[in-house]
Design a protein around this motif. Structure first.
Motif, mmCIF file in Angstrom:
data_model
loop_
_atom_site.group_PDB
_atom_site.id
_atom_site.type_symbol
_atom_site.label_atom_id
_atom_site.label_comp_id
_atom_site.label_asym_id
_atom_site.label_seq_id
_atom_site.Cartn_x
_atom_site.Cartn_y
_atom_site.Cartn_z
ATOM 1 N N ASP A 169 10.087 -4.397 -10.569
ATOM 2 C CA ASP A 169 11.136 -3.593 -11.195
ATOM 3 C C ASP A 169 10.603 -2.834 -12.399
ATOM 4 O O ASP A 169 10.875 -1.630 -12.551
ATOM 5 N N PHE A 170 9.814 -3.497 -13.249
ATOM 6 C CA PHE A 170 9.277 -2.843 -14.442
ATOM 7 C C PHE A 170 8.333 -1.709 -14.077
ATOM 8 O O PHE A 170 8.423 -0.604 -14.611
ATOM 9 N N LEU A 214 20.324 0.636 -22.731
ATOM 10 C CA LEU A 214 19.086 0.860 -23.470
ATOM 11 C C LEU A 214 17.907 1.095 -22.529
ATOM 12 O O LEU A 214 17.105 2.005 -22.742
ATOM 13 N N VAL A 215 17.787 0.297 -21.491
ATOM 14 C CA VAL A 215 16.638 0.445 -20.603
ATOM 15 C C VAL A 215 16.678 1.772 -19.856
ATOM 16 O O VAL A 215 15.647 2.402 -19.619
ATOM 17 N N GLY A 256 14.563 -4.066 -20.303
ATOM 18 C CA GLY A 256 14.569 -4.272 -18.851
ATOM 19 C C GLY A 256 14.612 -5.732 -18.485
ATOM 20 O O GLY A 256 15.279 -6.132 -17.522
ATOM 21 N N CYS A 257 13.901 -6.547 -19.263
ATOM 22 C CA CYS A 257 13.909 -7.985 -19.004
ATOM 23 C C CYS A 257 15.306 -8.557 -19.237
ATOM 24 O O CYS A 257 15.817 -9.329 -18.415
ATOM 25 N N PRO A 309 23.583 -11.206 -12.177
ATOM 26 C CA PRO A 309 23.812 -12.513 -11.542
ATOM 27 C C PRO A 309 23.049 -12.696 -10.236
ATOM 28 O O PRO A 309 22.833 -13.825 -9.795
ATOM 29 N N LEU A 310 22.606 -11.610 -9.627
ATOM 30 C CA LEU A 310 21.884 -11.701 -8.353
ATOM 31 C C LEU A 310 20.369 -11.726 -8.532
ATOM 32 O O LEU A 310 19.637 -11.962 -7.559
ATOM 33 N N ALA A 311 19.888 -11.485 -9.749
ATOM 34 C CA ALA A 311 18.447 -11.416 -9.985
ATOM 35 C C ALA A 311 17.905 -12.752 -10.468
ATOM 36 O O ALA A 311 18.606 -13.525 -11.115
#
Length: 221
Positions: free
Chosen positions: A173-174, A57-58, A150-151, A158-160
């Motif tokens: 990122d946004f 979706l993002v 995006g959120c 898993p790394l964020a």
């Protein structure tokens, strides 16, 4: 049916291209996502699961919002801003909202004019800005969807670091996703405005007649 297809061919062809590209993005995006998941030793997603995922979706709506932003800004900016010689621009002496006669408003409307153009008052005022408002609404909707999706996509990584909606709105990122699309839209508008002064495409309403002088804008005669 043949007449309908001919008279609406521009919309139908590009709607078909949109759907084909969206399906292609679904398959390639799923493959790319699963490659990254496999490299991290994470579970893979089926095509159906990827279709309803925040990651898909993002990626979709971040492109939509930039396109609608381009059209919104172009519709509103070209009321006042001009580029001499470009068919994408009004002549300099037409800058602004123009007269009631030029816009076929008030006593200059006819029975075939749209109902809200003939209504007067707030309805005509809204209708006279309806194209720009529609593009603005579609931009804000798709940008909001990009923010929310995006959120969720970020928090499923898993790394964020896990963040809330407000924190993600302020995240790199946004804004990187947004600005990398916006700058390309601004460049495209500027390129089309200036290149259409000197270059031609025979038969296209986006171009002046092939033999028209460079200095003549589309509506300047």
């Amino acid at each position: 049916m043949r007449r309908f297809l001919r008279e609406h061919s521009l919309t139908l062809v590009f709607a078909g291209l949109f759907l084909a590209a969206l399906v292609g993005q679904l398959f390639t995006g799923n493959a790319d996502y699963n490659e990254r998941q496999a490299a991290l030793g994470q579970p893979l997603l089926t095509l159906g699961s990827y279709l309803v995922s925040a990651d898909f979706l993002v990626d979709v709506v971040e492109n939509w919002q930039s396109e609608y932003l381009q059209f919104f800004l172009y519709v509103w900016a070209t009321v006042w801003l001009v580029q001499r010689g470009s068919p994408e621009s009004k002549p300099a002496d037409k800058a602004g909202p123009e007269t009631a006669e030029e816009q076929q408003l008030g006593r200059h409307t006819t029975e075939s004019s749209p109902r809200w153009a003939r209504a007067g008052g707030w309805r005509t005022s809204v209708y006279s800005k309806s194209l720009g408002l529609a593009m603005l609404a579609l931009f804000l909707f798709s940008w909001t969807m990009q923010w929310i999706a995006g959120c969720f996509a970020n928090n499923s990584d898993p790394l964020a670091e896990k963040v809330g909606l407000f924190e993600y709105f302020l995240s790199a990122d946004f804004w990187n996703r947004s600005l990398q699309n916006w700058q390309s839209e601004y460049l495209a508008i500027a390129s089309m405005a200036i290149l259409s002064v000197y270059l031609r495409q025979r038969g296209s309403p986006e171009s002046k007649p092939v033999g028209a002088p460079h200095s003549v804008s589309d509506r300047s005669g």
